[in-house]
Design a protein around this motif. Structure first.
Motif, PDB file in Angstrom:
ATOM      1  N   UNK A  48      -6.566  -3.455   3.812  1.00  0.00           N
ATOM      2  CA  UNK A  48      -5.679  -1.873   3.335  1.00  0.00           C
ATOM      3  C   UNK A  48      -6.467  -1.362   4.007  1.00  0.00           C
ATOM      4  N   UNK A  49      -7.150  -0.831   3.892  1.00  0.00           N
ATOM      5  CA  UNK A  49      -7.603   0.392   4.810  1.00  0.00           C
ATOM      6  C   UNK A  49      -8.173   0.650   6.821  1.00  0.00           C
ATOM      7  N   UNK A  86      -6.462  -1.431   8.073  1.00  0.00           N
ATOM      8  CA  UNK A  86      -5.273  -1.149   8.172  1.00  0.00           C
ATOM      9  C   UNK A  86      -3.787  -0.072   8.439  1.00  0.00           C
ATOM     10  N   UNK A  87      -4.491   1.108   8.057  1.00  0.00           N
ATOM     11  CA  UNK A  87      -4.441   2.416   7.921  1.00  0.00           C
ATOM     12  C   UNK A  87      -5.295   3.165   9.553  1.00  0.00           C
ATOM     13  N   UNK A  88      -6.443   2.647   9.471  1.00  0.00           N
ATOM     14  CA  UNK A  88      -7.190   3.195  10.623  1.00  0.00           C
ATOM     15  C   UNK A  88      -6.135   3.152  11.706  1.00  0.00           C
ATOM     16  N   UNK A  89      -6.617   1.661  11.461  1.00  0.00           N
ATOM     17  CA  UNK A  89      -6.109   1.143  12.773  1.00  0.00           C
ATOM     18  C   UNK A  89      -3.668   1.833  13.825  1.00  0.00           C
ATOM     19  N   UNK A  90      -3.947   2.453  12.311  1.00  0.00           N
ATOM     20  CA  UNK A  90      -2.395   2.934  12.686  1.00  0.00           C
ATOM     21  C   UNK A  90      -2.514   3.691  13.495  1.00  0.00           C
ATOM     22  N   UNK A  91      -3.780   5.182  12.882  1.00  0.00           N
ATOM     23  CA  UNK A  91      -4.158   6.497  13.239  1.00  0.00           C
ATOM     24  C   UNK A  91      -4.567   6.258  14.493  1.00  0.00           C
ATOM     25  N   UNK A  92      -5.281   5.339  14.658  1.00  0.00           N
ATOM     26  CA  UNK A  92      -6.097   5.025  16.310  1.00  0.00           C
ATOM     27  C   UNK A  92      -5.454   4.209  17.328  1.00  0.00           C
ATOM     28  N   UNK A  93      -4.237   3.753  16.757  1.00  0.00           N
ATOM     29  CA  UNK A  93      -4.034   2.848  17.959  1.00  0.00           C
ATOM     30  C   UNK A  93      -4.662   1.869  18.602  1.00  0.00           C
ATOM     31  N   UNK A  94      -5.140   1.270  17.704  1.00  0.00           N
ATOM     32  CA  UNK A  94      -6.481   0.501  17.924  1.00  0.00           C
ATOM     33  C   UNK A  94      -7.113  -0.758  16.817  1.00  0.00           C
ATOM     34  N   UNK A 136      -9.319  -1.589  16.830  1.00  0.00           N
ATOM     35  CA  UNK A 136     -11.064  -1.861  17.110  1.00  0.00           C
ATOM     36  C   UNK A 136     -10.991  -1.839  15.309  1.00  0.00           C
ATOM     37  N   UNK A 137     -10.934  -0.616  14.507  1.00  0.00           N
ATOM     38  CA  UNK A 137     -11.025  -0.558  12.966  1.00  0.00           C
ATOM     39  C   UNK A 137     -11.410  -2.254  12.561  1.00  0.00           C
ATOM     40  N   UNK A 162       0.858  -1.634  -0.172  1.00  0.00           N
ATOM     41  CA  UNK A 162      -0.514  -0.229  -0.037  1.00  0.00           C
ATOM     42  C   UNK A 162       1.171   0.998   0.111  1.00  0.00           C
ATOM     43  N   UNK A 163       1.966   0.902   0.280  1.00  0.00           N
ATOM     44  CA  UNK A 163       3.081   2.202   0.911  1.00  0.00           C
ATOM     45  C   UNK A 163       3.496   2.615  -0.798  1.00  0.00           C
ATOM     46  N   UNK A 164       4.170   1.861  -1.708  1.00  0.00           N
ATOM     47  CA  UNK A 164       4.761   2.116  -2.606  1.00  0.00           C
ATOM     48  C   UNK A 164       2.989   2.830  -3.707  1.00  0.00           C
ATOM     49  N   UNK A 165       2.066   1.763  -3.184  1.00  0.00           N
ATOM     50  CA  UNK A 165       1.050   1.689  -4.419  1.00  0.00           C
ATOM     51  C   UNK A 165       0.232   4.003  -3.977  1.00  0.00           C
ATOM     52  N   UNK A 166       0.510   4.402  -2.898  1.00  0.00           N
ATOM     53  CA  UNK A 166      -0.395   5.566  -2.690  1.00  0.00           C
ATOM     54  C   UNK A 166       0.968   6.547  -2.859  1.00  0.00           C
ATOM     55  N   UNK A 167       1.999   6.501  -3.263  1.00  0.00           N
ATOM     56  CA  UNK A 167       2.528   7.402  -3.309  1.00  0.00           C
ATOM     57  C   UNK A 167       2.517   8.181  -4.782  1.00  0.00           C
ATOM     58  N   UNK A 168       3.172   9.238  -5.197  1.00  0.00           N
ATOM     59  CA  UNK A 168       3.025   9.182  -6.683  1.00  0.00           C
ATOM     60  C   UNK A 168       4.040   9.259  -7.086  1.00  0.00           C
ATOM     61  N   UNK A 169       4.365   8.105  -7.610  1.00  0.00           N
ATOM     62  CA  UNK A 169       6.238   7.934  -7.800  1.00  0.00           C
ATOM     63  C   UNK A 169       6.711   8.743  -8.884  1.00  0.00           C
TER      64      UNK A 169
END
Length: 161
Positions: A129-130, A132-140, A142-143, A74-81
């Motif tokens: 993928x989404x 995982x991003x929410x978990x990281x942002x919320x540090x939980x 739960x998502x 995901x990190x590679x996919x969302x970058x504008x290379x």
């Protein structure tokens, strides 16, 4: 990577002579195959078990990294290379496609219609993928827990369980 390996920075270019582009592409392919192996193995028991394993894998990654790690694909996919980094983005698209294909095949094998299987497989990969991003942002987690519950219900409906 060199810091993590406690190796001289120059050694990175010895193993990856094309630089960051090659390193990113190889990291995406490596992760893609690692996840695909898990999916193949777990999907043998059915799509519900495959989904559980897929989400459990991401749970382990975010929890064990204290919510710092995510999916390198995901990190590679969302970058504008820049133009010279397109191969890594293409590799990311291939990896996501591979995961979707494995999930769709299992769903079809277990009774889902072809179109429904394809759509659901895309939903699973996108949701994982989404979340995982929410978990990281919320540090939980739960998502992830909420997403897992809803996706399991959808799978049960798709395959008539």
């Amino acid at each position: 990577m060199a810091k993590h390996a406690k190796a001289p920075l120059g050694s990175t270019y010895h193993y990856f002579p094309e630089g960051n582009q090659q390193l990113a592409t190889e990291a995406v392919r490596y992760t893609g195959e690692w996840v695909a192996r898990t999916l193949r193995r777990e999907l043998e028991a059915g799509p519900a078990e495959g989904l559980r394993a897929f989400l459990a894998l991401w749970r382990t990654i975010v929890v064990e990294s204290d919510f710092h790690a995510g999916c390198p694909v995901l990190a590679v996919a969302i970058e504008e290379p820049p133009a010279e980094e397109i191969p890594a983005a293409l590799a990311a698209a291939e990896v996501f496609g591979q995961w979707e294909s494995l999930l769709a095949e299992s769903l079809r094998t277990h009774g889902a219609g072809a179109e429904q299987a394809e759509q659901f497989a895309t939903l699973v990969v996108a949701a994982a993928e989404g979340t995982v991003a929410l978990c990281r942002a919320k540090r939980s987690t739960q998502p992830l827990d909420r997403t897992a519950e809803q996706l399991q219900a959808l799978i049960a409906g798709a395959v008539g369980s």
